[in-house]
Design a protein around this motif. Sequence first.
Motif, PDB file in Angstrom:
ATOM      1  N   THR A   1       0.832  -1.215   0.000  1.00 15.44           N
ATOM      2  CA  THR A   1       0.000   0.000   0.000  1.00 15.44           C
ATOM      3  C   THR A   1       0.861   1.257   0.000  1.00 15.44           C
ATOM      4  O   THR A   1       0.595   2.220  -0.734  1.00 15.44           O
ATOM      5  CB  THR A   1      -0.929  -0.002   1.220  1.00 15.44           C
ATOM      6  OG1 THR A   1      -1.752  -1.172   1.186  1.00 15.44           O
ATOM      7  CG2 THR A   1      -1.819   1.242   1.228  1.00 15.44           C
ATOM      8  N   ALA A   2       1.901   1.250   0.833  1.00 21.42           N
ATOM      9  CA  ALA A   2       2.797   2.408   0.889  1.00 21.42           C
ATOM     10  C   ALA A   2       3.513   2.618  -0.439  1.00 21.42           C
ATOM     11  O   ALA A   2       3.704   3.752  -0.890  1.00 21.42           O
ATOM     12  CB  ALA A   2       3.810   2.221   2.021  1.00 21.42           C
ATOM     13  N   ALA A   3       3.884   1.514  -1.107  1.00 25.40           N
ATOM     14  CA  ALA A   3       4.620   1.618  -2.359  1.00 25.40           C
ATOM     15  C   ALA A   3       3.775   2.220  -3.479  1.00 25.40           C
ATOM     16  O   ALA A   3       4.251   3.056  -4.255  1.00 25.40           O
ATOM     17  CB  ALA A   3       5.150   0.247  -2.772  1.00 25.40           C
TER      18      ALA A   3
ATOM     19  N   SER B   1       0.817   3.928  -3.104  1.00 26.68           N
ATOM     20  CA  SER B   1       0.016   5.107  -2.743  1.00 26.68           C
ATOM     21  C   SER B   1       0.801   6.135  -1.943  1.00 26.68           C
ATOM     22  O   SER B   1       0.198   7.011  -1.303  1.00 26.68           O
ATOM     23  CB  SER B   1      -1.220   4.670  -1.928  1.00 26.68           C
ATOM     24  OG  SER B   1      -1.956   3.688  -2.605  1.00 26.68           O
ATOM     25  N   TRP B   2       2.126   6.055  -1.972  1.00 29.00           N
ATOM     26  CA  TRP B   2       2.920   6.936  -1.124  1.00 29.00           C
ATOM     27  C   TRP B   2       2.718   8.406  -1.474  1.00 29.00           C
ATOM     28  O   TRP B   2       2.568   9.258  -0.594  1.00 29.00           O
ATOM     29  CB  TRP B   2       4.403   6.566  -1.247  1.00 29.00           C
ATOM     30  CG  TRP B   2       5.281   7.393  -0.345  1.00 29.00           C
ATOM     31  CD1 TRP B   2       6.110   8.417  -0.681  1.00 29.00           C
ATOM     32  CD2 TRP B   2       5.381   7.252   1.070  1.00 29.00           C
ATOM     33  NE1 TRP B   2       6.730   8.921   0.417  1.00 29.00           N
ATOM     34  CE2 TRP B   2       6.303   8.224   1.526  1.00 29.00           C
ATOM     35  CE3 TRP B   2       4.794   6.403   2.009  1.00 29.00           C
ATOM     36  CZ2 TRP B   2       6.645   8.375   2.853  1.00 29.00           C
ATOM     37  CZ3 TRP B   2       5.127   6.540   3.348  1.00 29.00           C
ATOM     38  CH2 TRP B   2       6.042   7.513   3.755  1.00 29.00           C
ATOM     39  N   GLU B   3       2.663   8.697  -2.757  1.00 28.72           N
ATOM     40  CA  GLU B   3       2.506  10.096  -3.171  1.00 28.72           C
ATOM     41  C   GLU B   3       1.170  10.660  -2.701  1.00 28.72           C
ATOM     42  O   GLU B   3       1.092  11.789  -2.201  1.00 28.72           O
ATOM     43  CB  GLU B   3       2.622  10.209  -4.685  1.00 28.72           C
ATOM     44  CG  GLU B   3       2.557  11.649  -5.185  1.00 28.72           C
ATOM     45  CD  GLU B   3       2.720  11.741  -6.683  1.00 28.72           C
ATOM     46  OE1 GLU B   3       2.517  12.840  -7.226  1.00 28.72           O
ATOM     47  OE2 GLU B   3       3.051  10.709  -7.317  1.00 28.72           O
TER      48      GLU B   3
ATOM     49  N   LEU C   1      -0.612   9.573  -0.209  1.00 26.84           N
ATOM     50  CA  LEU C   1      -0.663   9.628   1.247  1.00 26.84           C
ATOM     51  C   LEU C   1       0.104  10.819   1.813  1.00 26.84           C
ATOM     52  O   LEU C   1      -0.252  11.342   2.866  1.00 26.84           O
ATOM     53  CB  LEU C   1      -0.111   8.319   1.838  1.00 26.84           C
ATOM     54  CG  LEU C   1      -0.967   7.058   1.638  1.00 26.84           C
ATOM     55  CD1 LEU C   1      -0.192   5.815   2.051  1.00 26.84           C
ATOM     56  CD2 LEU C   1      -2.264   7.160   2.429  1.00 26.84           C
ATOM     57  N   THR C   2       1.147  11.235   1.135  1.00 34.11           N
ATOM     58  CA  THR C   2       2.020  12.291   1.678  1.00 34.11           C
ATOM     59  C   THR C   2       1.774  13.668   1.074  1.00 34.11           C
ATOM     60  O   THR C   2       2.295  14.660   1.582  1.00 34.11           O
ATOM     61  CB  THR C   2       3.496  11.912   1.451  1.00 34.11           C
ATOM     62  OG1 THR C   2       3.724  11.698   0.046  1.00 34.11           O
ATOM     63  CG2 THR C   2       3.857  10.659   2.220  1.00 34.11           C
TER      64      THR C   2
END
Length: 265
Positions: free
Chosen positions: A30-32, A34-36, A38-39
């Motif tokens: 998920t972080a990989a 959707s990182w942009e 999310l941040t």
Amino acid sequence: MKEAKRRREGQWGLIMAVLAALIGGSTIFTAAVSWEALTSGKILTNLFSIVGEMFPPDPAIVGKLPKPIGETLAMSVMATLLAVLLSLPLAFLGAKTTCRSTAVRWAVKAVINALRTIPELIMAIIFVAAVGFGILPGILALGLHSVGMLGKFYAEAIERVDLGAIEAVEAVGGSRFHVILFGVIPQIITQVVDFTLYRWEYNFRASTVVGMVGAGGIGFELVSSLRLMQYQEVLAILIVVFGLVQLVDSFGNLIREKMLGKEEG
């Protein structure tokens, strides 16, 4: 005993390791991807912007909702009725207590599992394409999906009945029909009603969702307002849906209380 204990501990260790791998892997994935998002802060900014456009709710849309509300209520009731009529026979055929044939039980459970596997939204899309717009595809989608759930719950309730009552009916020469009628149904009736009410409450909420793909009801009005970006109408509709869900849940709880009170009395 020690060997059995070690085996159980090993099984629990394996289960926990699999769960940890699933949670960890899902978090990393998920972080990989959707990182942009999310941040960047755009999620909260866009959300607050849309929520701000919803106020104040537009009461004018409420006058158009009586017919969609009636469609939603009819859809949930008919879907639940369809599910009960199909689930009960399947449950008796799928339970070891009432069906001696292993092949029949496996076949019935396969059908129940298949119906439970397909989401009602996918079923609704298929039935809208096959039948057309209106509440009928919603009834079929919710009803068949409910068969997968109610059939499972009913069958499990049948398998947990007291066998003494069944043996008593058989001892006086009762047929399989008599066993079901006098030995099984009286023991499961309260659970059947409870499961059915729960499913009706679920179907009422789900009917709003399937309505958004063309199955009629208040969900169709909701998606129409969303497409036109009339967010004040959307909020008004959501408030109405919330109130209706509370009424349906309260009605179901009232029936449960009355039934449980009678049973205890």
